[in-house]
Write an enzyme that holds these catalytic residues in place. Structure first.
Site, short mmCIF file in Angstrom:
data_model
loop_
_atom_site.label_atom_id
_atom_site.label_comp_id
_atom_site.label_asym_id
_atom_site.label_seq_id
_atom_site.Cartn_x
_atom_site.Cartn_y
_atom_site.Cartn_z
CD GLU A 121 -3.26 -0.35 2.11
OE1 GLU A 121 -2.88 0.05 3.23
OE2 GLU A 121 -4.45 -0.45 1.80
CG HIS B 199 8.42 -29.14 1.00
ND1 HIS B 199 9.10 -30.26 0.57
CD2 HIS B 199 9.03 -28.75 2.15
CE1 HIS B 199 10.06 -30.54 1.43
NE2 HIS B 199 10.05 -29.66 2.40
CE LYS C 134 -12.04 2.09 1.52
NZ LYS C 134 -11.33 3.02 2.41
#
Lengths: 428, 428
Positions: B281, B302, B416
């Protein structure tokens, strides 16, 4: 269909210059056609048991009675395994409803984690499931060398075979020798199935059976996707081929080398880690590959979305969006209204999750970022089987398009040798 | 020193052509010098309270009695917050030893997760800590609108102020209005501290106090790193500046845009997520940025190491390696010897973790990949404070070198707004 696979917002016609042009998409699909043919031939000649295992159930004959017995007697089962011996089963276990023993996946060698877990276990009500294809994975052996002697001590050696079992390849294997020494049940890891492709085999199925999951439904959902892929007359009708063509096409056309895998349910968090291994280990070789990034919505909106929307133009996005509208508890309408949060009034948490996922897909597309949406109806064993088969097929086809072997992982050997040298206290 | 910061294997002299040349490194350090000066000036003029908050403790006056009271009465505390209102505290909580209430971080809006958690809580023995800087974060409000009325119902409104508290900015805020309505304790989120930089403020400190952690030690470790950075006469002596110079230098010289953050203790898993937000950010804007990838050793050996070693040459690596040699339970020597695992015989799990981390650092460097090692002596509050301060400084300096504002996140607003539109059922 258990899910819908939508790639339109990966194309230049929808999102502009960072999308795949119609020409480039058509060329990639042409390249994918022979890859699709090769995949179908491998399935028909039974050379990809990782996929075709979903069409039968004879391999479960030994696992079912063991699972029944452990479910009746045990409260906790520790699954010792790492990477491909853990992530598939973990993904499935997220669907479990708590009926059956708790599963603990010990996939790391953190000394504290093992100590804390061990202190909580009552060996008389616990089981150890030891999984390693090679039977020689250092982490799994190390955990085994701690926990198995402790269980033998607590229970007496004669009772140990009712509290531990091994899955490893046939032949002489350290984990197999441990099974022989203590008389533990030993089930065969299919030699033709690699760890990261093993979720539909015993490696995923036995933990799933322990958790009371419907393995038949899991395989059924997977078989539907495999059948559809094999039955596709034209490559455009094979969704995993379309997905592979888009991903490799975006890499070749625009250098988009990162693939964000963003899922919208907590139960799909481990699914993201499973995909991350599958995609990374299968494609990352010979200097090429596509780097997977796992993300979880909506939490990562508040962590990664700024970078995704406004950072470098080097990412494509796959959003896995279960429909959650109407699900979950409802927000208090009166309180919401009183504090100016009318948009939330009377809505459910699932409404917010669903709206956030759809808004994010649209926002990414508006920002010109390639977004693929996978819309899922219901989150259950059949759907998870279908999704996992889709991504296994897509990975194999993407490897073919990149010209790499999907099934090996040659680069990691050196580190294993070096670890042993450091352990001896004598690094070269 | 609480940790050692080693960047030699990021340089071309050590790893070959993908490393930073001496010239390029010197140029980046020259560019970092004025950035370092600017940072010092901001600290001296008290304009970066996110950093300098660690030099005092007056802000904890309101938090300490609340934490004492809740610790004495409550078994469970649910922290409602997402992104920067959650990841710092989660990181610290990994050090807790179980003395005090269990903390549950509800940072997502999964309907199932909240339902399952709510069913387990006894409101009479539980607390809700509501954290949102803006006081208007949809996820946190949504959870609040479900849980707070349920608690009010179960406890009676008059008892609610003993079971819920709010941290939000001063002024008129939805979360603040909820606090006023129910008479809940309201603590101030410092207006000059952004979410992802808030771990040393109340946002991290109150949950840490609830968990019985030593917040004074946390701030002390952080203050040492801040003092050293401000006190550095030359930029080469400021480790965060060296780290920023290496990262931005590798991006500019070789297009290395991905930064893998690989930690070697389960207790550092959330630390990786905290760093991932901070880095993403703060730097991901204006079309530039460095993409963080969180990984956990040894499990991800792995899963991701094949890609790291043999995939595209677009990554640098930071390995955070707590010394674990000699720690944890010991592997059975006789059993190890009997099955040919002599390297493990009599070793501890911590020995294996330590050897694996060192082997991986060396293997990556041998493969010519830039690797930075952070060797940590003991994992405690002071060390975590030191590490978190290091990365906050490094992030601010890297942003300066990239020419972006470390403290804003302008791109996420559209999503938003769109979420609210979808919630209304009327997308534009």
């Amino acid at each position: 269909m258990r899910f819908t696979h939508l790639t339109d917002t990966c194309l230049a016609t929808a999102i502009g210059d960072l999308g795949l042009s119609d020409d480039a998409f058509a060329r990639m699909l042409m390249a994918a056609a022979p890859a699709h043919d090769r995949l179908c031939q491998l399935c028909e000649s039974d050379r990809l048991p990782a996929l075709t295992v979903v069409r039968g159930d004879a391999d479960l004959d030994a696992a079912r009675p063991l699972a029944e017995d452990w479910r009746a007697r045990l409260d906790d089962v520790v699954v010792l395994g790492t990477g491909g011996s853990s992530l598939g089963a973990k993904t499935l276990y997220a669907l479990a409803d708590g009926d059956g023993p708790r599963l603990h996946f010990l996939d790391n060698v953190d000394p504290e984690t093992l100590t804390v877990l061990q202190a909580r276990l009552d060996p008389r009500r616990s089981g150890l499931l030891l999984i390693s294809k090679s039977g020689n994975t250092a982490e799994t052996l190390a955990q085994t060398l701690v926990l198995l002697p402790a269980f033998a001590q607590a229970l007496g050696r004669e009772r140990l075979p009712r509290h531990a079992a091994v899955i490893t390849e046939p032949g002489k294997r350290p984990l197999g020798e441990i099974a022989a020494r203590y008389g533990l049940p030993r089930l065969d890891h299919h030699p033709g199935i690699g760890g990261r492709f093993s979720v539909f085999s015993l490696v995923g199925a036995l933990p799933a059976l322990l958790a009371g999951l419907d393995v038949a439904a899991l395989r059924c959902g997977a078989a539907e996707v495999l059948d559809a892929a094999q039955g596709a007359e034209r490559v455009e009708a094979c969704e995993p081929a379309v997905g592979a063509a888009v991903a490799v096409g975006l890499l070749q056309a625009h250098g988009i080398g990162q693939s964000v895998f963003l899922t919208y349910r907590d139960a799909l968090a481990d699914f993201g880690l499973w995909f991350r291994q599958l995609w990374a280990e299968s494609l990352g070789k010979d200097g090429t590959g596509l780097t997977p990034l796992r993300a979880l919505g909506t939490a990562d909106h508040h962590s990664q979305l700024q970078l995704y929307l406004a950072g470098p133009r080097d990412k494509m996005f796959t959003l896995v969006m279960p429909g959650t509208a109407g699900q979950g508890p409802r927000m208090d309408a009166e309180l919401a209204g009183a504090v100016g949060a009318e948009a939330l009034a009377g809505r459910t948490l699932g409404d917010l999750l669903d709206a956030s996922a759809r808004a994010t897909a649209e926002t990414l597309a508006r920002a010109g970022r390639p977004v693929r949406r996978i819309e899922v109806a219901a989150l259950d064993e059949a759907t998870l089987g279908a999704l996992m088969m889709h991504f296994m097929l897509e990975t194999i086809l993407a490897a073919d398009l990149l010209g790499v072997n999907a099934f090996d992982q040659p680069a990691v050997e050196e580190g294993k040798v070096l670890t042993r040298e450091y352990l001896k206290g004598a690094p070269s």
